[in-house]
Design an enzyme around this catalytic site. Structure first.
Site, PDB file in Angstrom:
ATOM      1  N   GLU A 253       0.909  -1.448   0.001  1.00 56.47           N
ATOM      2  CA  GLU A 253       0.001  -0.062  -0.009  1.00 56.47           C
ATOM      3  C   GLU A 253       0.943   1.207  -0.141  1.00 56.47           C
ATOM      4  OE1 GLU A 253      -3.636   0.439  -0.128  1.00 56.47           O
ATOM      5  OE2 GLU A 253      -2.807   2.490  -0.267  1.00 56.47           O
ATOM      6  N   THR A 299      -6.371   1.907  -5.127  1.00 60.93           N
ATOM      7  CA  THR A 299      -6.081   0.561  -4.992  1.00 60.93           C
ATOM      8  C   THR A 299      -6.756  -0.371  -5.936  1.00 60.93           C
ATOM      9  OG1 THR A 299      -5.439   0.884  -2.592  1.00 60.93           O
ATOM     10  CG2 THR A 299      -6.241  -1.404  -3.464  1.00 60.93           C
ATOM     11  N   HIS A 415      -0.992   3.702   4.849  1.00 56.59           N
ATOM     12  CA  HIS A 415      -2.178   4.437   3.929  1.00 56.59           C
ATOM     13  C   HIS A 415      -2.358   5.753   4.600  1.00 56.59           C
ATOM     14  CE1 HIS A 415      -5.852   5.490   2.316  1.00 56.59           C
ATOM     15  NE2 HIS A 415      -5.859   4.310   1.485  1.00 56.59           N
ATOM     16  N   ASP A 474       1.151  -0.286  -4.977  1.00 57.25           N
ATOM     17  CA  ASP A 474      -0.164   0.272  -5.761  1.00 57.25           C
ATOM     18  C   ASP A 474      -0.194   1.622  -6.320  1.00 57.25           C
ATOM     19  OD1 ASP A 474      -0.550   1.437  -3.116  1.00 57.25           O
ATOM     20  OD2 ASP A 474      -2.389   0.907  -2.863  1.00 57.25           O
ATOM     21  N   HIS A 475       0.300   2.529  -5.746  1.00 56.38           N
ATOM     22  CA  HIS A 475       0.268   4.003  -6.091  1.00 56.38           C
ATOM     23  C   HIS A 475       1.058   4.841  -5.295  1.00 56.38           C
ATOM     24  CE1 HIS A 475      -2.754   4.440  -2.695  1.00 56.38           C
ATOM     25  NE2 HIS A 475      -3.413   3.438  -3.298  1.00 56.38           N
TER      26      HIS A 475
END
Ligand code: GP9
Ligand code: MN
Length: 670
Positions: A253, A299, A415, A474-475
Site C-alpha cells: 500500500e 488501490t 495508507h 499500488d500507487h
C-alpha cells in the site's frame, strides 16, 4: 391542542420530523458506518433532510385533504425502502444496489432466513406511520385549502436540493471526490445518506448500461488486432520456468520507490525491502523503473490493471462501475489453464471498492476479508487491520489453500494519513512539519517489518520454496499537495517532471530455484505484470487481450502510459504537453515526429482500454478453444463467523489432527 396541530403545514412538518428521526436512528442502530470525526457525525444527522424534503415535498402538489394520504404513502414507501436495506444489511453488511436487485441469487442466499433476520422490535418502524394516520384522521377536517398549487411544493423540493448541495460540499471536504472516486458504499451512505445513495446508484447504472448497449462484437476485433500485434515473444529461458508454482502476490500500500535505500536520521527506512531490491540473497529481480498507472480508483485501479493488463477508467473506479463486466483476469486464466485456486487476503470490509462483487468476475475462489482476522482494537488502525497481525494470520489461510494457488495479499497500514500507534513506531518521524508526510516513513518501516516476519513465516511453513513471490506498489502515497515537504526530504524541487518520476513504485519478482537478476533498468508499468506472470508459468499471453508486454521479454515495449495521457520512456518524459529530456530534465524545445507518434500510441492504447471496459467487450471474446467464461454464480464469499479468529481456530484444529478436516467449511491443507 387539536387547533394547534390542525394545519397541513404542521402535519407535513411532523411527518418530515418523524422520518428524519427514524432515518437517523437506523443509521445509528442498524448500520455500522464507521463515523470517526465530528463533521461526519454532523453529516450523518443532516443527510436525511434533503431527500425527505424532496420526496415528501411531492405530496404538496396534491390539493386538499388528499395531500395527507400522499404524505403517509410516501412516508410508508421510504420506510419500506429503509427497512429493506436494514434487512439486507443485517445479512450482508452492505446496501442494496441495482446490480444486487438484478442478481436474484443474492436473495437466494437470504433464503428462508428473512424471518430470522426480522425482530419484534422492528414493529417500531411503523410507529410513526400509525401516529401519522391518527393525526391525519383527527385533524384533516380543519385543514384549509391553499390557493397556490405549485409554490409550496417547489419551495420545499428546492430546499431539499439545496440541502443536498450543502451536504455534498461538506462531505467532499472530508473525503475529496467522494462521488467520483466511488468509494465503499458504507462511505457514501455515511456522507450523503441511504436515500441519496439509491439515487446515485440509479444514475450510475443508467450511465454505464447505455455505453454497453451501443457496443457490438466488431469492436473487440479492433482491440484484438492491436494487442496481438503489440505482443512481445517470451524470453525462452524463462517461459514456463515457474510452472506449477504458487503465486504469492504482495500489494504494498502507498509504497513509492523513492523509499528504497532512502535514509532518514541516518537509518534505512525499509531495510528489508531494500535487501530484496538489492538482491542480497540472489533471489529477487527488482525493476527500478516501474510505474504505477492508477487514477481515481487508487488501490482498485492497481488491482484491476495488474490483474487484467487493461488500464483503469479516466474517472471513478471500474471496480465499482464495471463490476458486472466480463473479465479474463490473471487468476481466471490461471484457473482455466492450470487449475489454480485463487484467493485474496485483506483486513478490511469485503465491500470496500466493491471487491465482493468484482472478485467473482475475476474468478477469486476465496476472499479472506476482515471477518477472518482478529479485528480487536489493538490490531486495528486507520482503515483496518494492522499489517503485522494481517501477514501473521494470513499464513494459515495460505496453508489452507489447495495448490497451486494464486494468493493476493493487500497490506493496509501504510495508507494515508499514515497513522501509527506509538508502540509500533520504530523510527522517528521526518521533520518537515507536514504531519502525514512525516509519518509516512514510520508506517513504511512498520510495513517493512511486517513483511520481513512474513517471509520468515513463509519459509517456516514450507510455502516459500513452492511459490513465486511478486511484490508491487499500488500507487503514490504522497500526493502533489505535499510537494513542499517532499522537496525538503529529497533535497530538490518537485517540478512536473520530477513529480512524474516520483510515480515509480517497486516491482519485484522471485522465482524459486532461479537466480534473481538484481536491479533491472527496463521501463515498465502495472499493465505489464499480467503478461509477465503468464509467461513465467508457461501460458502464452498473446491469446488474451493484453495492453502490456512481458517485462522479461527482449521485445518488451518500454513506454509507460499514465492514465491522464502523460507518459514516460527511457529517454524522455511527456508531462502536461511538454516533453522533457530524462537526462538533462530540461524541456525539449522541438519534439521529434517519433515523440509525437508515441503520444498518439499512448492515447490510442488508453482509448482501446476504455472501449473494452465501457463496452464490456470481453463478453465477445473467446481467447482459446477450451476457454470457459467465468460464471459469477460459482463464487460466494461467506463471512467467517467462528467465535475465535480463523488463525486461532486453525491452530486449535491443527492440535487436534494433522490430517485434512474442515474448519467452518475450509479445507486444511495436509
Ligand atoms: C482499502 C484499501 C485502500 O481496503 O485497499 O484503498 P485506497 O484508498 O488506497 O484506494
Ligand atoms: Mn492503496
Amino acid at each position: 391542542m387539536r387547533k394547534t396541530l390542525s394545519s397541513k403545514a404542521t402535519f407535513f412538518i411532523i411527518a418530515a420530523l418523524f422520518l428524519w428521526i427514524k432515518s437517523y436512528l437506523v443509521y445509528i442502530f442498524e448500520f455500522d458506518l464507521g463515523v470517526n470525526n465530528s463533521l461526519q457525525e454532523l453529516l450523518l444527522l443532516f443527510n436525511p433532510i434533503s431527500s425527505i424534503l424532496f420526496f415528501l415535498g411531492i405530496a404538496l402538489f396534491i390539493k386538499g385533504q388528499k395531500m395527507g394520504v400522499w404524505v403517509i404513502t410516501i412516508q410508508a414507501l421510504m420506510t419500506i425502502f429503509l427497512y429493506a436495506n436494514v434487512m439486507f444489511y443485517r445479512f450482508n453488511n452492505d446496501f442494496i444496489t441495482i446490480p444486487v436487485l438484478t442478481q436474484t441469487s443474492n436473495f437466494g442466499s437470504l433464503g428462508g432466513s428473512v424471518a430470522s433476520l426480522a425482530q419484534w422490535s422492528d414493529l417500531l418502524y411503523i410507529v410513526d406511520i400509525v401516529l401519522l394516520i391518527g393525526l391525519y384522521v383527527w385533524t384533516r377536517k380543519d385543514w384549509t385549502i391553499s390557493k397556490t398549487r405549485f409554490r409550496k411544493p417547489l419551495i420545499v423540493m428546492t430546499a431539499g436540493i439545496l440541502a443536498f448541495t450543502v451536504n455534498l460540499h461538506f462531505a467532499e471536504k472530508d473525503r475529496p471526490e467522494l462521488l467520483k472516486r466511488t468509494f465503499d458504499r458504507n462511505y457514501i451512505v455515511k456522507y450523503i445518506g441511504a436515500y441519496n445513495f439509491a439515487i446515485y446508484d440509479i444514475v450510475q447504472n443508467v450511465q454505464s448500461s447505455t455505453q454497453r448497449v451501443l457496443a457490438d462484437s466488431n469492436d473487440i476485433t479492433v482491440v484484438e488486432n492491436y494487442t496481438k500485434n503489440k505482443f512481445a515473444e517470451p524470453n525462452e529461458e524463462l517461459f514456463g520456468i515457474g510452472e506449477g508454482k504458487n503465486i504469492i502476490k504482495i500489494h504494498l500500500e502507498s509504497y513509492q520507490s523513492f523509499l528504497i535505500d532512502y535514509e532518514l536520521h541516518g537509518k534505512e527506512v525499509t531495510p528489508f525491502i531494500n535487501s530484496l531490491a538489492n538482491d542480497q540473497n540472489h533471489e529477487f529481480t527488482y525493476f527500478e523503473n516501474f510505474f504505477h498507472q492508477t487514477e481515481q480508483g487508487k488501490t482498485a485501479d492497481a488491482e484491476l490493471i495488474v490483474d487484467n493488463s487493461l488500464f483503469g477508467l479516466p474517472q471513478g473506479a471500474a471496480f465499482v462501475t464495471k463490476a458486472k463486466n466480463t473479465y479474463q483476469s490473471l487468476p481466471s486464466v490461471l484457473k482455466n489453464e492450470q487449475d489454480y485456486t485463487n484467493a485474496i487476503l485483506h483486513g478490511d470490509g469485503k465491500s470496500f471498492w466493491n471487491r465482493d462483487e468484482i472478485y467473482k468476475q475475476f474468478a477469486i475462489d476465496e476472499f479472506f476479508d476482515e471477518t477472518y482476522y482478529d479485528m480487536s482494537e489493538d490490531n486495528v488502525i486507520g482503515y483496518g487491520l494492522k499489517d503485522k497481525p494481517f501477514f501473521e494470520d494470513s499464513v494459515p489461510m495460505l496453508e489452507s489453500l489447495e495448490e497451486p494457488f494464486y494468493a493476493h495479499l493487500i497490506s493496509l497500514t501504510h495508507h494515508h494519513p499514515y497513522l501509527i500507534d506509538e508502540e509500533d513506531a520504530t523510527i522517528a518521524p521526518a521533520e518537515t512539519g507536514d504531519k502525514s508526510v512525516d509519518r509516512y516513513f514510520q508506517t513504511a518501516r512498520y510495513l517493512d517489518e511486517a513483511l520481513e516476519q512474513f517471509f520468515i513465516d513463509l519459509k517456516e511453513s514450507g510455502l516459500y520454496d513452492d511459490s513465486i513471490i511478486m511484490i508491487y506498489g499500488d500507487h503514490y502515497g504522497v500526493s502533489n499537495n505535499h510537494n513542499p515537504a517532499m522537496s525538503k526530504l529529497l533535497d530538490r524541487e518537485i517540478t512536473p517532471f520530477e513529480s512524474a518520476q516520483l510515480q515509480r513504485v517497486p516491482f519485484m519478482v522471485r522465482i524459486p530455484g532461479v537466480e534473481g537478476q538484481g536491479t533491472v533498468s527496463n521501463y515498465s508499468g502495472q499493465v505489464d505484470v499480467m503478461p509477465t506472470m503468464l509467461h513465467l508459468v508457461g501460458i502464452r499471453a498473446q491469446d488474451y487481450i493484453q495492453l502490456g508486454t512481458d517485462v522479461f521479454s527482449e521485445d518488451h515495449k518500454q513506454y509507460v502510459a499514465f492514465r491522464n495521457g502523460d507518459f514516460i520512456t527511457p529517454e524522455y518524459t511527456m508531462v502536461q504537453d511538454t516533453y522533457y529530456d530524462n537526462e538533462t530534465e530540461e524541456p525539449i524545445e522541438e519534439p521529434t515526429e517519433e515523440m509525437k507518434e508515441m503520444r498518439d500510441t499512448i492515447l490510442h492504447e488508453l482509448g482501446l482500454s476504455d472501449k473494452v471496459l465501457q463496452g464490456d467487450l470481453l463478453r465477445y471474446y473467446t481467447p482459446t478453444d477450451n476457454w470457459a467464461p467465468v460464471n459469477k454464480k460459482d463464487y460466494f464469499y461467506s463471512e467467517y463467523d467462528g467465535e475465535s479468529t480463523f488463525a486461532e481456530d486453525y491452530r486449535k484444529q491443527q492440535a487436534i489432527t494433522e490430517h485434512s478436516s474442515s474448519t467452518n467449511g475450509f479445507e486444511i491443507r495436509e
